[in-house]
Design an enzyme around this catalytic site. Structure first.
Site, PDB file in Angstrom:
ATOM      1  N   LYS A 107      18.393  60.871 -40.455  1.00 21.86           N
ATOM      2  CA  LYS A 107      18.996  62.277 -40.742  1.00 21.86           C
ATOM      3  C   LYS A 107      18.235  63.127 -40.361  1.00 21.86           C
ATOM      4  O   LYS A 107      17.778  62.880 -38.858  1.00 21.86           O
ATOM      5  CB  LYS A 107      19.056  61.773 -42.363  1.00 21.86           C
ATOM      6  CG  LYS A 107      20.710  61.177 -42.754  1.00 21.86           C
ATOM      7  CD  LYS A 107      21.718  62.208 -42.713  1.00 21.86           C
ATOM      8  CE  LYS A 107      23.026  61.075 -42.282  1.00 21.86           C
ATOM      9  NZ  LYS A 107      24.505  61.192 -41.935  1.00 21.86           N
ATOM     10  N   ARG A 117      34.248  72.250 -39.646  1.00 28.25           N
ATOM     11  CA  ARG A 117      35.951  71.691 -39.271  1.00 28.25           C
ATOM     12  C   ARG A 117      36.749  72.976 -39.020  1.00 28.25           C
ATOM     13  O   ARG A 117      37.346  72.806 -38.386  1.00 28.25           O
ATOM     14  CB  ARG A 117      36.332  70.271 -40.113  1.00 28.25           C
ATOM     15  CG  ARG A 117      35.526  69.345 -39.941  1.00 28.25           C
ATOM     16  CD  ARG A 117      35.515  68.446 -40.980  1.00 28.25           C
ATOM     17  NE  ARG A 117      35.454  67.079 -40.070  1.00 28.25           N
ATOM     18  CZ  ARG A 117      33.890  66.835 -40.925  1.00 28.25           C
ATOM     19  NH1 ARG A 117      32.663  67.884 -40.969  1.00 28.25           N
ATOM     20  NH2 ARG A 117      33.262  65.691 -40.431  1.00 28.25           N
ATOM     21  N   GLY A 152      23.593  68.252 -36.699  1.00 28.32           N
ATOM     22  CA  GLY A 152      24.343  66.958 -35.944  1.00 28.32           C
ATOM     23  C   GLY A 152      25.591  66.974 -36.076  1.00 28.32           C
ATOM     24  O   GLY A 152      26.329  66.170 -35.332  1.00 28.32           O
ATOM     25  N   ASP A 166      24.141  61.681 -48.227  1.00 27.61           N
ATOM     26  CA  ASP A 166      23.083  63.272 -48.595  1.00 27.61           C
ATOM     27  C   ASP A 166      22.776  63.453 -49.524  1.00 27.61           C
ATOM     28  O   ASP A 166      22.256  64.783 -49.824  1.00 27.61           O
ATOM     29  CB  ASP A 166      24.530  63.781 -48.080  1.00 27.61           C
ATOM     30  CG  ASP A 166      24.584  64.241 -46.426  1.00 27.61           C
ATOM     31  OD1 ASP A 166      24.254  63.451 -46.111  1.00 27.61           O
ATOM     32  OD2 ASP A 166      25.756  65.196 -46.224  1.00 27.61           O
ATOM     33  N   LYS A 186      29.385  72.898 -46.266  1.00 27.36           N
ATOM     34  CA  LYS A 186      28.997  72.789 -44.661  1.00 27.36           C
ATOM     35  C   LYS A 186      30.013  71.609 -43.695  1.00 27.36           C
ATOM     36  O   LYS A 186      30.428  72.324 -42.506  1.00 27.36           O
ATOM     37  CB  LYS A 186      27.724  71.903 -44.237  1.00 27.36           C
ATOM     38  CG  LYS A 186      27.111  72.364 -42.982  1.00 27.36           C
ATOM     39  CD  LYS A 186      25.629  72.208 -43.258  1.00 27.36           C
ATOM     40  CE  LYS A 186      24.967  70.874 -43.515  1.00 27.36           C
ATOM     41  NZ  LYS A 186      24.703  70.302 -42.553  1.00 27.36           N
ATOM     42  N   SER A 187      30.865  70.680 -44.431  1.00 28.52           N
ATOM     43  CA  SER A 187      31.475  69.823 -42.925  1.00 28.52           C
ATOM     44  C   SER A 187      32.629  70.447 -43.289  1.00 28.52           C
ATOM     45  O   SER A 187      33.229  70.372 -41.763  1.00 28.52           O
ATOM     46  CB  SER A 187      31.775  68.399 -43.929  1.00 28.52           C
ATOM     47  OG  SER A 187      30.313  67.965 -44.140  1.00 28.52           O
ATOM     48  N   ARG A 213      17.078  68.994 -46.896  1.00 28.30           N
ATOM     49  CA  ARG A 213      17.423  68.388 -47.951  1.00 28.30           C
ATOM     50  C   ARG A 213      15.857  67.651 -49.189  1.00 28.30           C
ATOM     51  O   ARG A 213      16.086  67.425 -50.432  1.00 28.30           O
ATOM     52  CB  ARG A 213      18.437  67.309 -48.376  1.00 28.30           C
ATOM     53  CG  ARG A 213      19.673  67.716 -48.097  1.00 28.30           C
ATOM     54  CD  ARG A 213      21.039  66.961 -48.000  1.00 28.30           C
ATOM     55  NE  ARG A 213      22.263  66.948 -46.804  1.00 28.30           N
ATOM     56  CZ  ARG A 213      23.058  68.229 -47.473  1.00 28.30           C
ATOM     57  NH1 ARG A 213      22.634  68.894 -48.194  1.00 28.30           N
ATOM     58  NH2 ARG A 213      24.033  68.368 -46.248  1.00 28.30           N
ATOM     59  N   SER A 249      30.387  56.238 -40.425  1.00 26.12           N
ATOM     60  CA  SER A 249      29.672  57.823 -40.020  1.00 26.12           C
ATOM     61  C   SER A 249      31.377  58.699 -40.038  1.00 26.12           C
ATOM     62  O   SER A 249      32.142  58.520 -38.981  1.00 26.12           O
ATOM     63  CB  SER A 249      28.949  57.135 -38.733  1.00 26.12           C
ATOM     64  OG  SER A 249      28.504  59.164 -38.296  1.00 26.12           O
TER      65      SER A 249
END
Ligand code: S3P
Length: 430
Positions: free
Chosen positions: A341, A25, A92, A314, A20-21, A389, A167
């Site tokens: 979260k 990006r 987020g 996470d 996902k991250s 999650r 973060s």
């Protein structure tokens, strides 16, 4: 709603969903580049799809065929002002990174999101971006809807900023705004958080006295490149834990990203006695990838140190499940951010453990869990709180019970892992 019955074991091989991250990006950086990029293995999950729709609203041409996405990048100055509020859904990462890009690009816009995202703090990005000359209007001064009002003459003021909390979203937000500044914006990071932004944009990183300094400016060349998104370690973590706690389990996870800033949970499981084997190493656009095999093993307790927390933030919900099956008392502290979260994940995990009959104590910033290798979870009804999650952690816990459990709003797993329930069936039928 899903019903989960006590499962005898989990066996087989599955491929992890795209990270996902990295998906977020790759789409954002491709949009910022000057020219066309192809992203292979893009995620069909709800959050990365939200990022695509946000950039379409900014005038970026994005086409998707299956999991291949073609982005016609518009360069730093090619975004158009959106006519309507931009909907960041549940994501987020989308909201915070996009705010950095819009602030830097001088695009006035309003971001909105679902109930969960609208209750998550934006102050952590508004504070540094305000120092860069950007103004905001936010509900109660902190929450979405968030109106971004660019700096006067649309030029951000470069700055040096030391991250007050570890973060990756805050770090990336500032660095992305910094791409539009005439002088370098430098982010100082005392505790390393996931480094996909630095890696994918080839940003210079200096290390001094244990602090990382990362910088961007208009001189930063945004690489025009194709991407191939690795499998998501955060998704793999559910099966790594399941493999440890389901008797006779033998699970192979293919194509998993093993960037060291993401894999603390694997190291923690290994020191708890997990049997995890890593094979088939390769590299995908500067991100390391491998296959993982996990087999049942007797876990013993561990204390997760506060400095380990950012790189397993996470994974803490599913690590808490592992702790319930480990010999001895485990704990983690320094994880207050879990309360901010997709749900208050400390309270949500506490509710899962309570439902299953685990002996534990909740602290303001962590949990202490009394483990038991022979533990059998009580059949229970679990609330996912629309948190993917939490739903997946509940599923793994419920499968180790003596009867039928119910997981409410179970389809929210599609936020990061659309095939989660299919993969659970595949592994339990082998
Ligand atoms: C993310 C960073 C982390 C993580 C989130 C994804 C990212 O959030 O919890 O799921 O892609 O940058 P924080 O930066 O708020 O810790």
């Amino acid at each position: 709603m899903k019903q989960v019955f006590g499962l005898t074991s989990l066996k087989g091989a599955i491929t992890m969903p795209p990270d996902k991250s990295i998906a977020h990006r790759s789409a954002m950086f491709a949009a910022l580049a000057d020219g066309e990029s192809v992203i292979e293995n893009y995620s069909m999950a709800a959050d990365p799809q939200t990022t695509l729709s946000c950039f379409r609203q900014l005038g970026v041409n994005i086409e998707q065929t299956g999991t291949t996405v073609t982005v016609k990048g518009v360069g730093r100055s090619g975004f158009s002002r959106p006519e309507a509020p931009i909907d960041c859904g549940n994501s987020g990462t989308t909201a915070r990174l996009l705010t950095g890009i819009l602030a830097g690009a001088g695009i006035e816009a309003t971001l909105v999101g679902d109930d969960s995202l609208s209750s998550r703090t934006m102050r952590r990005i508004m504070a540094p971006l305000s120092q860069m000359g950007v103004s905001f209007e936010a509900r109660d001064g902190d929450f979405l809807p968030l109106r971004i009002i660019p700096a006067s003459d649309h030029r951000v003021i470069p700055m040096e900023y030391s991250l007050p909390i570890p973060s990756a979203q805050v770090k990336s937000c500032i660095l992305l705004a910094g791409l539009f500044g005439s002088e370098p914006t430098v982010v100082a990071e005392p505790v390393v958080s996931r480094d996909h932004t630095e890696k994918l944009l080839n940003l210079p990183v200096l290390e001094k006295d244990g602090v990382r300094y990362i910088s961007t400016s208009t001189d930063t060349e945004i690489p025009l490149q194709n991407y191939s998104v690795p499998g998501d370690f955060s998704a793999a973590a559910f099966w790594l834990v399941a493999g440890c706690i389901y008797p006779n389990a033998d699970i192979t996870l293919k194509n998993v990203g093993i960037n060291p800033t993401r894999t603390a949970a694997m190291n923690i499981l290994k020191r708890m006695g997990a049997d995890i084997e890593i094979t088939n190493h390769s590299l995908r656009v500067s991100e390391p990838v491998a296959d993982m095999t996990v087999r049942f093993s007797q876990l013993h307790a561990t204390d997760i140190l506060p400095e380990e927390v950012p790189n397993c933030i996470d994974e803490l919900p599913i690590l808490s499940v592992a702790m319930a099956f480990a010999q001895g008392v485990s704990s983690f502290r320094g994880a207050e951010d879990l309360r901010h979260k997709e749900s208050d994940r400390l309270a949500a995990v506490a509710a899962l453990l309570r439902g299953a009959g685990v002996d534990f104590e909740e602290h303001h910033d962590g949990l202490t869990i009394q483990g038991n290798p022979g533990f059998v979870a009580a059949p229970a009804t679990y609330e996912s709180l629309h948190d993917h999650r939490i739903a997946m952690s509940a599923a793994i816990l419920a499968g180790r019970s003596s009867g039928k459990s119910v997981i409410k709003d179970a389809s929210c797993t599609a936020i990061s892992y659309p095939r989660f329930w299919d993969d659970l069936s595949v592994l339990s039928e082998m």
